[in-house]
Design an enzyme around this catalytic site. Structure first.
Site, PDB file in Angstrom:
ATOM      1  N   GLY A  15       0.853  -1.190   0.000  1.00  0.00           N
ATOM      2  CA  GLY A  15       0.000   0.000   0.000  1.00  0.00           C
ATOM      3  C   GLY A  15       0.887   1.237   0.000  1.00  0.00           C
ATOM      4  CB  ALA A  21       2.183   5.032   2.411  1.00  0.00           C
ATOM      5  NE  ARG A  49      -4.179  -4.055  -9.402  1.00  0.00           N
ATOM      6  CZ  ARG A  49      -4.729  -5.246  -9.612  1.00  0.00           C
ATOM      7  NH1 ARG A  49      -5.179  -5.942  -8.601  1.00  0.00           N
ATOM      8  NH2 ARG A  49      -4.849  -5.741 -10.816  1.00  0.00           N
ATOM      9  CG  ASP A  88      -2.128  -8.797  -8.874  1.00  0.00           C
ATOM     10  OD1 ASP A  88      -2.713  -8.833  -7.767  1.00  0.00           O
ATOM     11  OD2 ASP A  88      -2.631  -9.223  -9.934  1.00  0.00           O
ATOM     12  CG  ASP A 180      -5.940   1.395  19.010  1.00  0.00           C
ATOM     13  OD1 ASP A 180      -5.837   2.632  18.910  1.00  0.00           O
ATOM     14  OD2 ASP A 180      -6.954   0.828  19.421  1.00  0.00           O
ATOM     15  CG  HIS A 181      -4.007   6.195  15.256  1.00  0.00           C
ATOM     16  ND1 HIS A 181      -5.225   5.667  14.928  1.00  0.00           N
ATOM     17  CD2 HIS A 181      -4.202   7.524  15.436  1.00  0.00           C
ATOM     18  CE1 HIS A 181      -6.123   6.649  14.894  1.00  0.00           C
ATOM     19  NE2 HIS A 181      -5.527   7.782  15.203  1.00  0.00           N
ATOM     20  CG  ASP A 238     -14.022   4.271  12.366  1.00  0.00           C
ATOM     21  OD1 ASP A 238     -13.098   3.685  11.766  1.00  0.00           O
ATOM     22  OD2 ASP A 238     -14.095   5.515  12.458  1.00  0.00           O
ATOM     23  CG  HIS A 243      -9.240   4.332  18.364  1.00  0.00           C
ATOM     24  ND1 HIS A 243      -8.110   3.662  17.963  1.00  0.00           N
ATOM     25  CD2 HIS A 243      -9.766   4.866  17.229  1.00  0.00           C
ATOM     26  CE1 HIS A 243      -7.961   3.803  16.650  1.00  0.00           C
ATOM     27  NE2 HIS A 243      -8.959   4.513  16.187  1.00  0.00           N
ATOM     28  CE  LYS A 343     -15.734   9.300  11.197  1.00  0.00           C
ATOM     29  NZ  LYS A 343     -14.326   9.663  11.476  1.00  0.00           N
ATOM     30  CE  LYS A 348      -9.247  14.802  15.969  1.00  0.00           C
ATOM     31  NZ  LYS A 348      -9.620  13.426  15.709  1.00  0.00           N
TER      32      LYS A 348
HETATM   33  C1  BG6 Z   1      -9.420   6.209  12.928  1.00  0.00           C
HETATM   34  C2  BG6 Z   1     -10.834   6.140  12.429  1.00  0.00           C
HETATM   35  O1  BG6 Z   1      -9.051   4.994  13.520  1.00  0.00           O
HETATM   36  O2  BG6 Z   1      -9.307   7.250  13.878  1.00  0.00           O
HETATM   37  C3  BG6 Z   1     -11.276   7.462  11.861  1.00  0.00           C
HETATM   38  O3  BG6 Z   1     -10.937   5.144  11.429  1.00  0.00           O
HETATM   39  C4  BG6 Z   1     -11.038   8.584  12.843  1.00  0.00           C
HETATM   40  O4  BG6 Z   1     -12.646   7.424  11.486  1.00  0.00           O
HETATM   41  C5  BG6 Z   1      -9.609   8.531  13.366  1.00  0.00           C
HETATM   42  O5  BG6 Z   1     -11.277   9.806  12.190  1.00  0.00           O
HETATM   43  C6  BG6 Z   1      -9.399   9.553  14.469  1.00  0.00           C
HETATM   44  O6  BG6 Z   1      -8.031   9.596  14.796  1.00  0.00           O
HETATM   45  P1  BG6 Z   1      -7.355  10.887  15.389  1.00  0.00           P
HETATM   46  O7  BG6 Z   1      -5.959  10.495  15.680  1.00  0.00           O
HETATM   47  O8  BG6 Z   1      -7.477  11.970  14.345  1.00  0.00           O
HETATM   48  O9  BG6 Z   1      -8.148  11.251  16.609  1.00  0.00           O
END
Ligand code: BG6
Length: 493
Positions: A15, A21, A49, A88, A180-181, A238, A243, A343, A348
Protein backbone atom coordinates in the site's frame (compact mmCIF):
# COMPACT_ATOMS: atom_id res chain seq x y z
CA UNK A 1 29.72 -1.03 13.20
CA UNK A 2 26.21 0.41 13.43
CA UNK A 3 25.75 2.70 16.46
CA UNK A 4 23.41 1.86 19.33
CA UNK A 5 20.46 3.96 18.24
CA UNK A 6 20.41 2.66 14.74
CA UNK A 7 17.84 0.02 13.85
CA UNK A 8 18.75 -2.13 10.87
CA UNK A 9 15.83 -3.28 8.75
CA UNK A 10 14.19 -3.70 5.42
CA UNK A 11 10.73 -2.15 5.65
CA UNK A 12 8.28 -3.33 3.02
CA UNK A 13 5.11 -1.30 2.79
CA UNK A 14 2.14 -2.92 1.08
CA UNK A 15 0.00 0.00 0.00
CA UNK A 16 3.04 2.18 -0.66
CA UNK A 17 1.16 4.61 -2.91
CA UNK A 18 -1.71 5.08 -0.46
CA UNK A 19 -2.89 7.89 1.71
CA UNK A 20 -1.66 6.43 5.01
CA UNK A 21 1.84 5.88 3.62
CA UNK A 22 2.02 9.44 2.36
CA UNK A 23 0.42 11.21 5.27
CA UNK A 24 1.84 9.23 8.17
CA UNK A 25 4.39 6.55 7.35
CA UNK A 26 6.93 8.40 5.22
CA UNK A 27 7.01 11.50 7.46
CA UNK A 28 7.38 9.23 10.52
CA UNK A 29 10.23 7.29 8.92
CA UNK A 30 11.83 10.59 8.03
CA UNK A 31 11.73 11.71 11.67
CA UNK A 32 13.33 8.42 12.70
CA UNK A 33 15.99 9.08 10.08
CA UNK A 34 16.80 12.59 11.30
CA UNK A 35 17.00 11.32 14.88
CA UNK A 36 19.47 8.63 13.88
CA UNK A 37 17.23 5.58 14.45
CA UNK A 38 17.35 4.91 10.75
CA UNK A 39 20.69 5.69 9.21
CA UNK A 40 22.86 3.78 6.76
CA UNK A 41 21.43 0.31 7.26
CA UNK A 42 17.82 0.59 6.20
CA UNK A 43 15.82 0.35 3.01
CA UNK A 44 12.13 0.78 2.26
CA UNK A 45 10.24 -1.00 -0.50
CA UNK A 46 6.92 0.51 -1.47
CA UNK A 47 4.58 -1.84 -3.27
CA UNK A 48 1.22 -1.30 -4.92
CA UNK A 49 -0.43 -2.11 -8.23
CA UNK A 50 0.59 1.07 -10.04
CA UNK A 51 3.61 1.01 -12.34
CA UNK A 52 5.97 3.51 -10.78
CA UNK A 53 9.72 3.88 -11.20
CA UNK A 54 12.07 4.24 -8.23
CA UNK A 55 12.65 7.87 -9.25
CA UNK A 56 8.96 8.70 -9.35
CA UNK A 57 8.40 6.96 -6.01
CA UNK A 58 11.25 8.92 -4.42
CA UNK A 59 9.74 12.17 -5.67
CA UNK A 60 6.44 11.18 -4.02
CA UNK A 61 8.24 10.36 -0.80
CA UNK A 62 9.95 13.76 -0.84
CA UNK A 63 6.62 15.46 -1.51
CA UNK A 64 5.17 13.78 1.56
CA UNK A 65 7.78 15.60 3.67
CA UNK A 66 6.87 19.06 2.45
CA UNK A 67 5.26 20.16 5.71
CA UNK A 68 8.27 19.24 7.79
CA UNK A 69 10.42 22.22 8.61
CA UNK A 70 13.94 21.90 7.24
CA UNK A 71 13.16 18.61 5.51
CA UNK A 72 14.74 19.62 2.21
CA UNK A 73 18.19 19.30 3.74
CA UNK A 74 18.11 15.52 4.25
CA UNK A 75 15.21 14.54 2.01
CA UNK A 76 17.39 13.48 -0.91
CA UNK A 77 19.58 11.20 1.15
CA UNK A 78 16.54 9.76 2.96
CA UNK A 79 14.62 9.11 -0.26
CA UNK A 80 17.62 7.35 -1.81
CA UNK A 81 16.85 4.40 0.51
CA UNK A 82 13.39 3.95 -1.09
CA UNK A 83 12.59 1.42 -3.83
CA UNK A 84 9.39 0.75 -5.67
CA UNK A 85 8.06 -2.60 -6.82
CA UNK A 86 4.81 -2.85 -8.72
CA UNK A 87 2.96 -5.75 -7.21
CA UNK A 88 -0.30 -7.63 -7.58
CA UNK A 89 -0.97 -9.24 -4.21
CA UNK A 90 -2.91 -12.09 -5.84
CA UNK A 91 -0.23 -12.95 -8.37
CA UNK A 92 2.46 -15.34 -7.19
CA UNK A 93 4.95 -14.23 -9.86
CA UNK A 94 5.24 -10.73 -8.49
CA UNK A 95 6.20 -12.11 -5.10
CA UNK A 96 9.25 -13.63 -6.75
CA UNK A 97 10.48 -10.23 -8.01
CA UNK A 98 9.69 -8.67 -4.64
CA UNK A 99 11.64 -11.38 -2.87
CA UNK A 100 14.64 -10.89 -5.19
CA UNK A 101 14.62 -7.16 -4.56
CA UNK A 102 14.38 -7.79 -0.80
CA UNK A 103 17.41 -10.09 -0.86
CA UNK A 104 19.37 -7.62 -2.97
CA UNK A 105 18.67 -4.73 -0.61
CA UNK A 106 19.44 -6.90 2.36
CA UNK A 107 22.90 -7.41 1.00
CA UNK A 108 23.42 -3.89 -0.31
CA UNK A 109 22.53 -2.22 3.02
CA UNK A 110 23.74 -5.07 5.28
CA UNK A 111 20.40 -5.46 7.02
CA UNK A 112 21.17 -8.77 8.77
CA UNK A 113 17.96 -10.26 7.40
CA UNK A 114 15.75 -8.02 9.61
CA UNK A 115 12.39 -7.58 7.92
CA UNK A 116 9.38 -5.50 8.81
CA UNK A 117 6.27 -5.91 6.66
CA UNK A 118 3.71 -3.12 6.89
CA UNK A 119 0.20 -3.87 5.65
CA UNK A 120 -1.30 -0.47 4.89
CA UNK A 121 -4.03 -1.44 2.44
CA UNK A 122 -7.49 -2.99 2.07
CA UNK A 123 -7.90 -5.59 4.83
CA UNK A 124 -9.35 -8.27 2.57
CA UNK A 125 -5.81 -9.00 1.32
CA UNK A 126 -4.08 -9.24 4.69
CA UNK A 127 -4.37 -13.02 4.96
CA UNK A 128 -3.19 -13.69 1.39
CA UNK A 129 -0.16 -11.44 1.75
CA UNK A 130 0.90 -12.98 5.06
CA UNK A 131 0.67 -16.50 3.63
CA UNK A 132 2.71 -15.53 0.58
CA UNK A 133 5.35 -13.86 2.70
CA UNK A 134 5.81 -17.21 4.36
CA UNK A 135 5.45 -19.52 1.36
CA UNK A 136 7.73 -17.48 -0.91
CA UNK A 137 10.50 -17.51 1.69
CA UNK A 138 10.63 -13.84 2.68
CA UNK A 139 11.05 -14.91 6.28
CA UNK A 140 13.85 -17.43 5.65
CA UNK A 141 16.45 -14.97 6.81
CA UNK A 142 18.53 -14.81 9.95
CA UNK A 143 17.08 -11.60 11.45
CA UNK A 144 13.69 -10.64 12.89
CA UNK A 145 10.43 -10.84 10.95
CA UNK A 146 7.62 -8.59 12.08
CA UNK A 147 4.27 -7.73 10.63
CA UNK A 148 2.54 -4.42 11.29
CA UNK A 149 -1.12 -4.55 10.48
CA UNK A 150 -3.49 -1.63 10.24
CA UNK A 151 -7.07 -1.64 11.41
CA UNK A 152 -9.77 -2.76 10.88
CA UNK A 153 -8.80 -6.10 12.38
CA UNK A 154 -11.92 -7.92 11.23
CA UNK A 155 -15.54 -6.82 11.15
CA UNK A 156 -16.68 -8.98 14.04
CA UNK A 157 -15.24 -11.74 16.21
CA UNK A 158 -15.64 -14.42 13.57
CA UNK A 159 -13.91 -12.52 10.76
CA UNK A 160 -11.21 -11.33 13.18
CA UNK A 161 -10.58 -14.96 14.16
CA UNK A 162 -10.31 -15.98 10.52
CA UNK A 163 -7.88 -13.16 9.82
CA UNK A 164 -5.87 -13.99 12.88
CA UNK A 165 -5.66 -17.66 11.93
CA UNK A 166 -4.34 -16.81 8.48
CA UNK A 167 -1.75 -14.42 9.92
CA UNK A 168 -0.70 -17.03 12.45
CA UNK A 169 0.10 -19.48 9.64
CA UNK A 170 2.99 -17.17 8.79
CA UNK A 171 3.81 -15.22 11.96
CA UNK A 172 3.90 -15.97 15.67
CA UNK A 173 1.73 -13.81 17.97
CA UNK A 174 4.84 -11.99 19.18
CA UNK A 175 5.71 -11.10 15.57
CA UNK A 176 2.31 -9.51 14.86
CA UNK A 177 1.98 -5.81 15.69
CA UNK A 178 -1.68 -4.74 15.44
CA UNK A 179 -1.80 -0.95 15.19
CA UNK A 180 -4.13 1.08 17.31
CA UNK A 181 -2.70 4.52 16.66
CA UNK A 182 -4.32 5.90 19.83
CA UNK A 183 -1.86 3.76 21.80
CA UNK A 184 0.96 5.74 20.23
CA UNK A 185 -0.40 9.07 21.46
CA UNK A 186 1.70 10.76 24.10
CA UNK A 187 -1.05 11.22 26.69
CA UNK A 188 -2.46 7.72 26.26
CA UNK A 189 0.99 6.41 27.13
CA UNK A 190 1.02 8.89 30.01
CA UNK A 191 -2.05 7.28 31.66
CA UNK A 192 0.13 4.59 33.25
CA UNK A 193 2.63 7.16 34.54
CA UNK A 194 -0.07 9.45 35.95
CA UNK A 195 -1.61 6.46 37.71
CA UNK A 196 1.38 4.45 38.84
CA UNK A 197 3.92 7.18 39.59
CA UNK A 198 1.65 9.26 41.86
CA UNK A 199 0.51 7.83 45.16
CA UNK A 200 -2.11 10.55 45.65
CA UNK A 201 -3.74 9.47 42.41
CA UNK A 202 -3.39 5.72 42.55
CA UNK A 203 -4.62 5.54 46.15
CA UNK A 204 -7.87 7.24 45.10
CA UNK A 205 -8.22 5.24 41.88
CA UNK A 206 -11.15 3.03 42.87
CA UNK A 207 -14.86 2.91 43.59
CA UNK A 208 -14.48 4.37 47.08
CA UNK A 209 -13.39 7.74 45.73
CA UNK A 210 -14.36 7.85 42.06
CA UNK A 211 -17.93 8.58 41.08
CA UNK A 212 -17.71 8.10 37.34
CA UNK A 213 -15.27 8.27 34.47
CA UNK A 214 -16.00 9.89 31.12
CA UNK A 215 -14.13 9.27 27.90
CA UNK A 216 -14.90 11.55 24.93
CA UNK A 217 -13.46 11.18 21.41
CA UNK A 218 -15.20 13.84 19.36
CA UNK A 219 -14.56 14.79 15.77
CA UNK A 220 -15.62 17.74 13.65
CA UNK A 221 -15.15 16.07 10.28
CA UNK A 222 -17.75 13.87 8.65
CA UNK A 223 -16.90 10.62 6.88
CA UNK A 224 -15.06 12.49 4.10
CA UNK A 225 -14.12 10.08 1.29
CA UNK A 226 -14.40 6.92 3.41
CA UNK A 227 -18.14 6.39 2.96
CA UNK A 228 -17.78 2.89 1.53
CA UNK A 229 -15.77 1.59 4.47
CA UNK A 230 -17.61 3.61 7.11
CA UNK A 231 -21.12 2.63 6.07
CA UNK A 232 -20.21 -1.00 6.77
CA UNK A 233 -18.42 -0.14 9.96
CA UNK A 234 -20.07 2.71 11.86
CA UNK A 235 -18.73 4.42 14.96
CA UNK A 236 -19.10 1.29 17.10
CA UNK A 237 -16.59 -0.69 15.06
CA UNK A 238 -14.53 2.27 13.87
CA UNK A 239 -13.84 3.84 17.28
CA UNK A 240 -15.33 1.91 20.21
CA UNK A 241 -14.06 -1.61 19.49
CA UNK A 242 -10.46 -0.42 19.30
CA UNK A 243 -9.54 3.05 20.54
CA UNK A 244 -12.14 3.47 23.28
CA UNK A 245 -11.89 -0.03 24.73
CA UNK A 246 -8.10 0.28 24.73
CA UNK A 247 -8.36 3.54 26.69
CA UNK A 248 -10.87 2.00 29.11
CA UNK A 249 -8.59 -0.98 29.72
CA UNK A 250 -5.64 1.32 30.50
CA UNK A 251 -7.78 3.30 32.94
CA UNK A 252 -9.26 0.23 34.60
CA UNK A 253 -6.34 -2.21 34.72
CA UNK A 254 -4.64 -3.20 37.98
CA UNK A 255 -1.03 -2.09 38.43
CA UNK A 256 1.19 -4.55 36.57
CA UNK A 257 3.92 -6.24 38.62
CA UNK A 258 6.48 -4.98 36.09
CA UNK A 259 6.33 -2.60 33.15
CA UNK A 260 6.86 -5.37 30.63
CA UNK A 261 4.69 -5.97 27.58
CA UNK A 262 3.47 -9.28 28.95
CA UNK A 263 2.54 -8.01 32.41
CA UNK A 264 0.77 -4.91 31.10
CA UNK A 265 -1.18 -6.94 28.57
CA UNK A 266 -2.22 -9.46 31.18
CA UNK A 267 -3.70 -6.69 33.30
CA UNK A 268 -5.46 -5.06 30.34
CA UNK A 269 -6.94 -8.39 29.37
CA UNK A 270 -8.18 -8.96 32.93
CA UNK A 271 -9.89 -5.55 32.86
CA UNK A 272 -11.56 -6.37 29.56
CA UNK A 273 -12.69 -9.71 30.93
CA UNK A 274 -14.47 -7.84 33.72
CA UNK A 275 -16.30 -5.59 31.26
CA UNK A 276 -20.01 -6.36 31.57
CA UNK A 277 -21.37 -7.76 28.31
CA UNK A 278 -24.85 -6.40 27.57
CA UNK A 279 -27.59 -8.43 25.97
CA UNK A 280 -31.04 -7.67 24.56
CA UNK A 281 -32.85 -4.86 26.40
CA UNK A 282 -29.70 -3.83 28.27
CA UNK A 283 -28.21 -2.68 24.97
CA UNK A 284 -31.00 -0.14 24.50
CA UNK A 285 -30.64 1.00 28.12
CA UNK A 286 -26.90 1.54 28.07
CA UNK A 287 -25.98 2.25 24.46
CA UNK A 288 -27.15 5.28 22.46
CA UNK A 289 -26.52 5.68 18.76
CA UNK A 290 -26.85 8.66 16.48
CA UNK A 291 -26.44 9.72 12.90
CA UNK A 292 -25.79 13.27 11.73
CA UNK A 293 -28.30 15.16 9.68
CA UNK A 294 -27.58 18.18 7.54
CA UNK A 295 -27.13 21.67 8.87
CA UNK A 296 -25.14 24.84 8.85
CA UNK A 297 -21.86 25.20 10.70
CA UNK A 298 -19.83 28.43 10.53
CA UNK A 299 -21.95 29.63 7.63
CA UNK A 300 -21.35 26.45 5.64
CA UNK A 301 -24.18 24.09 4.70
CA UNK A 302 -23.11 20.53 5.47
CA UNK A 303 -24.57 17.35 4.03
CA UNK A 304 -26.30 14.76 6.16
CA UNK A 305 -24.57 11.41 6.55
CA UNK A 306 -27.06 9.77 4.20
CA UNK A 307 -26.15 12.26 1.48
CA UNK A 308 -22.40 11.52 1.70
CA UNK A 309 -20.62 9.82 -1.18
CA UNK A 310 -20.80 6.00 -1.19
CA UNK A 311 -23.29 5.93 1.68
CA UNK A 312 -26.65 4.18 1.37
CA UNK A 313 -29.35 6.93 1.25
CA UNK A 314 -31.35 4.88 3.78
CA UNK A 315 -28.36 3.94 5.86
CA UNK A 316 -28.95 2.83 9.43
CA UNK A 317 -25.24 3.16 10.28
CA UNK A 318 -24.38 5.12 13.41
CA UNK A 319 -21.96 8.04 13.28
CA UNK A 320 -22.24 8.59 17.03
CA UNK A 321 -22.15 6.28 20.04
CA UNK A 322 -22.54 7.02 23.74
CA UNK A 323 -22.61 4.30 26.35
CA UNK A 324 -22.37 3.42 29.98
CA UNK A 325 -19.87 0.63 30.56
CA UNK A 326 -19.53 -1.28 33.81
CA UNK A 327 -16.49 -3.16 35.01
CA UNK A 328 -17.44 -5.90 37.38
CA UNK A 329 -14.51 -6.27 39.71
CA UNK A 330 -13.64 -5.17 43.25
CA UNK A 331 -11.97 -1.94 42.14
CA UNK A 332 -14.70 -0.71 39.84
CA UNK A 333 -18.01 -2.24 40.94
CA UNK A 334 -20.66 0.49 40.76
CA UNK A 335 -18.55 3.07 38.86
CA UNK A 336 -19.93 3.91 35.42
CA UNK A 337 -17.45 4.48 32.59
CA UNK A 338 -19.34 6.74 30.20
CA UNK A 339 -17.97 6.89 26.69
CA UNK A 340 -18.96 8.92 23.65
CA UNK A 341 -17.61 9.40 20.17
CA UNK A 342 -18.97 10.80 16.96
CA UNK A 343 -18.39 12.58 13.69
CA UNK A 344 -19.57 16.12 12.86
CA UNK A 345 -19.57 17.18 16.50
CA UNK A 346 -18.83 20.62 17.91
CA UNK A 347 -15.13 20.13 18.43
CA UNK A 348 -12.19 17.87 17.70
CA UNK A 349 -11.00 16.68 21.08
CA UNK A 350 -10.08 13.57 23.02
CA UNK A 351 -10.47 13.84 26.75
CA UNK A 352 -10.83 11.68 29.85
CA UNK A 353 -12.58 13.16 32.90
CA UNK A 354 -12.29 11.35 36.22
CA UNK A 355 -14.96 12.59 38.61
CA UNK A 356 -14.24 12.12 42.30
CA UNK A 357 -17.00 11.72 44.87
CA UNK A 358 -18.27 14.75 46.72
CA UNK A 359 -17.06 15.50 50.24
CA UNK A 360 -19.33 13.76 52.80
CA UNK A 361 -21.07 17.02 53.72
CA UNK A 362 -20.92 20.57 52.47
CA UNK A 363 -19.71 22.79 55.32
CA UNK A 364 -20.17 25.75 53.03
CA UNK A 365 -23.80 24.86 52.46
CA UNK A 366 -25.12 28.40 52.53
CA UNK A 367 -23.34 29.03 49.24
CA UNK A 368 -23.64 27.53 45.80
CA UNK A 369 -23.07 23.77 45.84
CA UNK A 370 -19.45 22.66 45.75
CA UNK A 371 -18.26 21.43 42.40
CA UNK A 372 -16.74 17.95 42.72
CA UNK A 373 -13.05 17.36 42.07
CA UNK A 374 -12.31 16.30 38.53
CA UNK A 375 -9.04 15.13 37.03
CA UNK A 376 -9.07 15.78 33.30
CA UNK A 377 -6.57 14.06 31.04
CA UNK A 378 -6.31 15.97 27.76
CA UNK A 379 -5.22 13.67 24.95
CA UNK A 380 -5.64 16.04 21.99
CA UNK A 381 -5.47 18.69 20.60
CA UNK A 382 -3.94 19.88 23.89
CA UNK A 383 -1.91 17.44 25.92
CA UNK A 384 -1.77 17.42 29.69
CA UNK A 385 -3.78 17.22 32.88
CA UNK A 386 -6.01 19.59 34.79
CA UNK A 387 -7.10 19.07 38.37
CA UNK A 388 -10.26 20.90 39.37
CA UNK A 389 -10.28 21.82 43.07
CA UNK A 390 -12.18 24.13 45.43
CA UNK A 391 -10.40 26.85 47.40
CA UNK A 392 -11.38 29.88 49.44
CA UNK A 393 -12.21 33.00 47.54
CA UNK A 394 -9.81 35.70 48.76
CA UNK A 395 -11.41 38.22 51.08
CA UNK A 396 -13.99 38.18 53.85
CA UNK A 397 -16.01 35.08 54.72
CA UNK A 398 -15.65 31.47 53.73
CA UNK A 399 -16.79 31.54 50.16
CA UNK A 400 -15.47 28.75 47.97
CA UNK A 401 -14.37 29.07 44.40
CA UNK A 402 -13.21 26.53 41.84
CA UNK A 403 -9.59 26.60 40.63
CA UNK A 404 -7.74 24.54 38.07
CA UNK A 405 -4.26 23.18 38.46
CA UNK A 406 -3.00 22.82 34.95
CA UNK A 407 -0.17 21.05 33.25
CA UNK A 408 -1.20 21.46 29.64
CA UNK A 409 0.73 21.97 26.42
CA UNK A 410 -1.04 23.39 23.46
CA UNK A 411 -0.47 21.55 20.22
CA UNK A 412 1.96 24.33 19.27
CA UNK A 413 4.23 23.82 22.26
CA UNK A 414 4.69 20.20 21.48
CA UNK A 415 6.39 20.41 18.14
CA UNK A 416 8.94 17.96 19.48
CA UNK A 417 6.46 15.34 20.65
CA UNK A 418 6.81 12.48 18.22
CA UNK A 419 3.72 11.54 16.27
CA UNK A 420 1.95 8.32 17.24
CA UNK A 421 3.13 6.51 14.11
CA UNK A 422 6.73 7.48 14.67
CA UNK A 423 6.70 6.02 18.17
CA UNK A 424 4.91 2.86 17.10
CA UNK A 425 7.20 2.12 14.15
CA UNK A 426 10.25 2.60 16.37
CA UNK A 427 8.73 0.31 19.03
CA UNK A 428 8.20 -2.34 16.39
CA UNK A 429 11.77 -2.01 15.08
CA UNK A 430 12.96 -2.50 18.64
CA UNK A 431 10.63 -5.42 19.25
CA UNK A 432 8.50 -3.70 21.90
CA UNK A 433 4.84 -4.65 21.48
CA UNK A 434 3.46 -2.93 24.60
CA UNK A 435 1.51 -0.31 22.67
CA UNK A 436 0.01 -2.68 20.12
CA UNK A 437 -3.17 -4.72 20.55
CA UNK A 438 -2.71 -8.33 21.54
CA UNK A 439 -5.05 -10.93 20.07
CA UNK A 440 -6.65 -11.59 23.47
CA UNK A 441 -7.60 -7.93 23.76
CA UNK A 442 -8.92 -7.82 20.20
CA UNK A 443 -11.04 -10.92 20.64
CA UNK A 444 -12.53 -9.78 23.97
CA UNK A 445 -13.37 -6.39 22.47
CA UNK A 446 -15.06 -7.96 19.47
CA UNK A 447 -17.08 -10.25 21.66
CA UNK A 448 -18.36 -7.24 23.59
CA UNK A 449 -19.10 -5.24 20.41
CA UNK A 450 -20.80 -8.15 18.62
CA UNK A 451 -23.45 -8.26 21.34
CA UNK A 452 -24.29 -4.61 20.78
CA UNK A 453 -24.20 -4.88 16.99
CA UNK A 454 -26.48 -7.96 17.09
CA UNK A 455 -29.23 -5.90 18.72
CA UNK A 456 -28.65 -2.80 16.61
CA UNK A 457 -28.86 -4.61 13.28
CA UNK A 458 -32.33 -5.91 14.12
CA UNK A 459 -33.74 -2.53 15.20
CA UNK A 460 -33.90 0.88 13.55
CA UNK A 461 -33.47 4.25 15.21
CA UNK A 462 -34.99 7.54 14.11
CA UNK A 463 -32.04 8.74 12.07
CA UNK A 464 -30.81 11.38 11.51
CA UNK A 465 -31.02 12.47 15.12
CA UNK A 466 -28.35 15.09 15.65
CA UNK A 467 -27.20 18.26 13.98
CA UNK A 468 -23.67 18.90 12.78
CA UNK A 469 -21.85 21.11 15.26
CA UNK A 470 -23.75 19.70 18.27
CA UNK A 471 -22.49 17.15 20.80
CA UNK A 472 -24.75 14.35 19.56
CA UNK A 473 -28.36 13.32 20.20
CA UNK A 474 -30.14 14.42 23.38
CA UNK A 475 -30.40 10.78 24.48
CA UNK A 476 -26.64 10.87 25.07
CA UNK A 477 -27.17 13.62 27.65
CA UNK A 478 -30.07 11.74 29.20
CA UNK A 479 -27.88 8.65 29.54
CA UNK A 480 -25.72 10.42 32.14
CA UNK A 481 -28.47 12.64 33.54
CA UNK A 482 -30.58 9.69 34.62
CA UNK A 483 -27.69 8.67 36.91
CA UNK A 484 -27.48 12.23 38.27
CA UNK A 485 -24.41 13.27 36.25
CA UNK A 486 -23.61 15.52 33.29
CA UNK A 487 -20.97 15.27 30.58
CA UNK A 488 -17.88 17.20 31.51
CA UNK A 489 -17.47 19.81 28.79
CA UNK A 490 -14.65 19.32 26.34
CA UNK A 491 -12.70 22.43 25.39
CA UNK A 492 -14.89 24.70 23.21
CA UNK A 493 -17.99 22.54 23.79
C1 BG6 B 1 -9.42 6.21 12.93
C2 BG6 B 1 -10.83 6.14 12.43
O1 BG6 B 1 -9.05 4.99 13.52
O2 BG6 B 1 -9.31 7.25 13.88
C3 BG6 B 1 -11.28 7.46 11.86
O3 BG6 B 1 -10.94 5.14 11.43
C4 BG6 B 1 -11.04 8.58 12.84
O4 BG6 B 1 -12.65 7.42 11.49
C5 BG6 B 1 -9.61 8.53 13.37
O5 BG6 B 1 -11.28 9.81 12.19
C6 BG6 B 1 -9.40 9.55 14.47
O6 BG6 B 1 -8.03 9.60 14.80
P1 BG6 B 1 -7.36 10.89 15.39
O7 BG6 B 1 -5.96 10.50 15.68
O8 BG6 B 1 -7.48 11.97 14.35
O9 BG6 B 1 -8.15 11.25 16.61
Amino acid sequence: MADELEQKALITIFGGTGDLANRKLYPSLYHLFTKGYLKDHFAVIGTARREWSNEFFREKVKESLQDIEGASEHAEEFASHFYYQSHDVMDQETYVSLKNLSDELDEKYQLDGNRLFYLAMAPNFFGTIARRIKSEGFTDTAGFHRLIIEKPFGHDLKSAEELNNSLREAFREDEIYRIDHYLGKEMIQNISVIRFANSIIESLWNNRYIDNIQVTLSEVLGVEDRGRYYDESGALRDMVQNHILQIVSLLAMEPPIKLTTKEIRNEKVRALRALRVYEGKEVHQHFIRGQYGNGEVDGKELKSYREEENVDPNSNTETFVAAKLMIDNFRWAGVPFYIRTGKRLATKATQIAIHFKDVPMNLFGNQQSLGGNVLVIHIQPNEGITLHLNVKEPGQGMVTMPVNLDYVHSSQDRMNTPEAYEKLILDCLRGDATYFSHWDEVSLSWNFIDHIAAVWTTTKDHFPNYKPGSMGPKEADELVQKDGFAWFPVVDE
